[in-house]
Scaffold this active site. Structure first.
Site, PDB file in Angstrom:
ATOM      1  CG  ASP A 195      19.520  25.944  94.029  1.00 49.40           C
ATOM      2  OD1 ASP A 195      18.547  26.356  94.722  1.00 49.40           O
ATOM      3  OD2 ASP A 195      20.338  25.422  94.738  1.00 49.40           O
ATOM      4  CE  LYS A 226      19.061  25.767  97.948  1.00 51.86           C
ATOM      5  NZ  LYS A 226      20.565  24.887  97.291  1.00 51.86           N
ATOM      6  CB  CYS A 278      21.290  21.516  95.309  1.00 46.03           C
ATOM      7  SG  CYS A 278      22.473  22.799  95.664  1.00 46.03           S
TER       8      CYS A 278
END
Length: 201
Positions: A22, A82, A115
């Site tokens: 990310d 996601k 995350c």
């Protein structure tokens, strides 16, 4: 013997996967040490190509948070979108199976307390060894970053650095790819604010 070696966290190019979490445009202004974090992750990605370690890239809600930043050098990779905090989406799970279920994950990206943490927990529960590259992981808050790293170490993840990963993967100056990796080590990694954390490790 192999079980013992796994227990001490010795990295190997065989059975490893590089997980890039990310590193997206909208995070750029808010993440502590973002430029240096991405720079270190980019070196890991370059090394993975040299050493034939498969990379996996995710993006958190790219419609809102934008694409992966170009300086990561991941333009040729498929980004798995996601909404979950974990990287282990159904697509990524399938990819891991296709790769023969790697035993070791080299993990970098953002954010440490979200995350990165959820991914680490899921990987550990799958029985994988997780190596979190501390100078290639960050958060919006340095407090969240450092406490997350401490928490993940308690859970069984190994904390390491970019340079340590690169050297452990080749292990020998006679390695056929050592000179290519050595070029990635020409300049020491920048200080990403971890030194104050060291005393608590």
């Amino acid at each position: 013997m192999l079980k013992c070696m796994a227990g001490i966290g010795r990295l190997s190019t065989k059975g490893s996967v590089l997980m890039l979490c990310d590193m997206q445009e909208k995070f750029r202004p808010n993440i502590v040490q973002f430029t240096n974090i991405v720079s270190n992750a980019a070196r890991l990605l370059q090394a993975s190509r040299v050493l034939d370690i498969p990379p996996i890239l995710t993006e958190q809600y790219p419609k809102g948070l934008g694409p992966t930043v170009p300086e990561l050098g991941a333009g040729d990779l498929t980004a798995h979108a996601k909404t979950k905090f974990t990287m282990l989406t159904e697509e990524v799970e399938k990819m891991l199976k296709t790769l023969g279920n790697p035993k070791q994950a080299i993990l970098c990206g953002i954010e440490a307390q979200a995350c990165i943490a959820c991914t680490t927990f899921d990987l550990l529960e799958k029985g994988m060894e997780v190596h979190i590259v501390a100078d290639a992981v960050s958060s919006r808050s340095q407090t969240d970053r450092l406490f997350a790293l401490s928490r993940l170490k308690q859970s069984g993840a190994f904390l390491t650095t970019t340079e340590a990963v690169l050297l452990q993967l080749v292990q020998d100056a006679k390695h056929p790819n050592f000179k290519e990796i050595q070029k990635l080590l020409a300049h020491p990694s920048p200080d990403t604010g971890l030194l104050a954390f060291f005393s608590s490790l």
